[in-house]
Write a protein that holds these residues in place. Sequence first.
Motif, PDB file in Angstrom:
ATOM      1  N   SER A 170       0.838  -1.199   0.000  1.00 49.35           N
ATOM      2  CA  SER A 170       0.000   0.000   0.000  1.00 49.35           C
ATOM      3  C   SER A 170       0.875   1.251   0.000  1.00 49.35           C
ATOM      4  N   THR A 171       0.495   2.229  -0.826  1.00 56.91           N
ATOM      5  CA  THR A 171       1.172   3.526  -0.823  1.00 56.91           C
ATOM      6  C   THR A 171       0.129   4.634  -0.926  1.00 56.91           C
ATOM      7  N   VAL A 172       0.395   5.710  -0.200  1.00 51.84           N
ATOM      8  CA  VAL A 172      -0.424   6.916  -0.279  1.00 51.84           C
ATOM      9  C   VAL A 172       0.532   8.070  -0.539  1.00 51.84           C
ATOM     10  N   LYS A 173       0.297   8.781  -1.637  1.00 52.04           N
ATOM     11  CA  LYS A 173       1.188   9.871  -2.033  1.00 52.04           C
ATOM     12  C   LYS A 173       0.419  11.181  -2.067  1.00 52.04           C
ATOM     13  N   LYS A 174       1.030  12.224  -1.478  1.00 52.82           N
ATOM     14  CA  LYS A 174       0.423  13.563  -1.468  1.00 52.82           C
ATOM     15  C   LYS A 174       1.465  14.590  -1.883  1.00 52.82           C
ATOM     16  N   ALA A 175       1.008  15.631  -2.571  1.00 53.75           N
ATOM     17  CA  ALA A 175       1.891  16.730  -2.960  1.00 53.75           C
ATOM     18  C   ALA A 175       2.176  17.609  -1.751  1.00 53.75           C
ATOM     19  N   PHE A 176       3.353  18.245  -1.744  1.00 59.25           N
ATOM     20  CA  PHE A 176       3.657  19.217  -0.691  1.00 59.25           C
ATOM     21  C   PHE A 176       2.523  20.240  -0.645  1.00 59.25           C
ATOM     22  N   GLY A 177       2.070  20.543   0.552  1.00 61.60           N
ATOM     23  CA  GLY A 177       0.957  21.464   0.753  1.00 61.60           C
ATOM     24  C   GLY A 177      -0.297  20.738   1.187  1.00 61.60           C
ATOM     25  N   ALA A 178      -0.399  19.456   0.870  1.00 61.22           N
ATOM     26  CA  ALA A 178      -1.563  18.649   1.275  1.00 61.22           C
ATOM     27  C   ALA A 178      -1.333  18.089   2.678  1.00 61.22           C
ATOM     28  N   LYS A 179      -2.382  17.524   3.235  1.00 59.96           N
ATOM     29  CA  LYS A 179      -2.276  16.852   4.531  1.00 59.96           C
ATOM     30  C   LYS A 179      -2.222  15.349   4.295  1.00 59.96           C
ATOM     31  N   LEU A 180      -1.339  14.695   5.034  1.00 64.76           N
ATOM     32  CA  LEU A 180      -1.190  13.247   4.942  1.00 64.76           C
ATOM     33  C   LEU A 180      -1.481  12.661   6.308  1.00 64.76           C
ATOM     34  N   SER A 181      -2.504  11.824   6.396  1.00 67.38           N
ATOM     35  CA  SER A 181      -2.858  11.175   7.658  1.00 67.38           C
ATOM     36  C   SER A 181      -2.116   9.854   7.776  1.00 67.38           C
ATOM     37  N   LEU A 182      -1.360   9.714   8.851  1.00 66.98           N
ATOM     38  CA  LEU A 182      -0.653   8.475   9.122  1.00 66.98           C
ATOM     39  C   LEU A 182      -1.517   7.641  10.059  1.00 66.98           C
ATOM     40  N   LEU A 186       0.486   5.230  14.466  1.00 61.14           N
ATOM     41  CA  LEU A 186       1.099   6.545  14.343  1.00 61.14           C
ATOM     42  C   LEU A 186       0.120   7.635  14.748  1.00 61.14           C
ATOM     43  N   GLY A 187      -1.054   7.651  14.131  1.00 60.62           N
ATOM     44  CA  GLY A 187      -2.089   8.603  14.500  1.00 60.62           C
ATOM     45  C   GLY A 187      -1.672  10.054  14.365  1.00 60.62           C
ATOM     46  N   VAL A 188      -0.935  10.382  13.316  1.00 61.56           N
ATOM     47  CA  VAL A 188      -0.429  11.740  13.103  1.00 61.56           C
ATOM     48  C   VAL A 188      -0.937  12.248  11.767  1.00 61.56           C
ATOM     49  N   GLU A 189      -1.359  13.503  11.735  1.00 66.82           N
ATOM     50  CA  GLU A 189      -1.677  14.136  10.458  1.00 66.82           C
ATOM     51  C   GLU A 189      -0.571  15.125  10.158  1.00 66.82           C
ATOM     52  N   LEU A 190       0.098  14.924   9.030  1.00 67.43           N
ATOM     53  CA  LEU A 190       1.181  15.810   8.627  1.00 67.43           C
ATOM     54  C   LEU A 190       0.642  16.882   7.684  1.00 67.43           C
ATOM     55  N   ASP A 191       0.769  18.133   8.101  1.00 66.00           N
ATOM     56  CA  ASP A 191       0.446  19.259   7.228  1.00 66.00           C
ATOM     57  C   ASP A 191       1.743  19.612   6.518  1.00 66.00           C
ATOM     58  N   THR A 192       1.837  19.284   5.248  1.00 69.22           N
ATOM     59  CA  THR A 192       3.116  19.371   4.530  1.00 69.22           C
ATOM     60  C   THR A 192       3.382  20.722   3.872  1.00 69.22           C
ATOM     61  N   GLU A 193       2.566  21.722   4.176  1.00 74.00           N
ATOM     62  CA  GLU A 193       2.744  23.060   3.579  1.00 74.00           C
ATOM     63  C   GLU A 193       4.165  23.582   3.773  1.00 74.00           C
ATOM     64  N   GLU A 194       4.712  23.423   4.966  1.00 78.09           N
ATOM     65  CA  GLU A 194       6.040  23.959   5.280  1.00 78.09           C
ATOM     66  C   GLU A 194       7.130  23.362   4.388  1.00 78.09           C
ATOM     67  N   LEU A 195       6.923  22.156   3.918  1.00 74.85           N
ATOM     68  CA  LEU A 195       7.957  21.487   3.115  1.00 74.85           C
ATOM     69  C   LEU A 195       8.255  22.223   1.802  1.00 74.85           C
TER      70      LEU A 195
END
Length: 200
Positions: A170-182, A186-195
């Motif tokens: 399984s893979t889930v891919k998101k562009a920088f700026g999107a949110k990725l829920s782990l 893990l239970g973490v939502e990564l807000d990737t805007e800063e990247l």
Amino acid sequence: MTVMAQHTAQMSVEEFEELAAHVAKRFDAVRLEFINGRVGIKGMTDGNHSEVIRWLQECFLMAMAGTGLWLYGGGELGLRIEKYRKGRALPDAVLAPRGTFTGKGDWAETAGVVMTVEVTSYDADTHRRDREEKPAGYADAGIPFYLLIDRDDCSVTLYSDPAPGDGYRSTVKKAFGAKLSLPEPLGVELDTEELKQYVG
């Protein structure tokens, strides 16, 4: 590099570990990895690479409080990966219970490791190493999650459901700026805007 790859194709894990220890003593800025039967060089990272790791540690610091998990960063922690633990990798970060690596030496077993993280560098073998060989090696070792922060195509990819010999299913891919829920544990939502700041 081609000559080195051809010469080291027959290198044993024991020979590699001896070589890696020698190089680490002589050259502060260079560490060696042994993946898919080849020796690779993990050199100094750039400032943006370090900021990505700092960002990720901040994301996990609050979310992991009270869980006993810690995000080890810096690319200094060696893991035994691949089938029969024949590979040696230096992930950019490793999520594992605190104390997992106490007394483990230069190359630790992956028991207890929840996730490995790689941040792409701008070198010639990034595609082969970070997008092909390391996911296969981490899956072979049974590591539940692999997070790839890809500065080339400005994306984050979470690999999960390892199948030794077949990679991650399984893979889930998101562009920088999107949110990725782990997912859990893990239970973490990564807000990737800063990247977006750390590309280039």
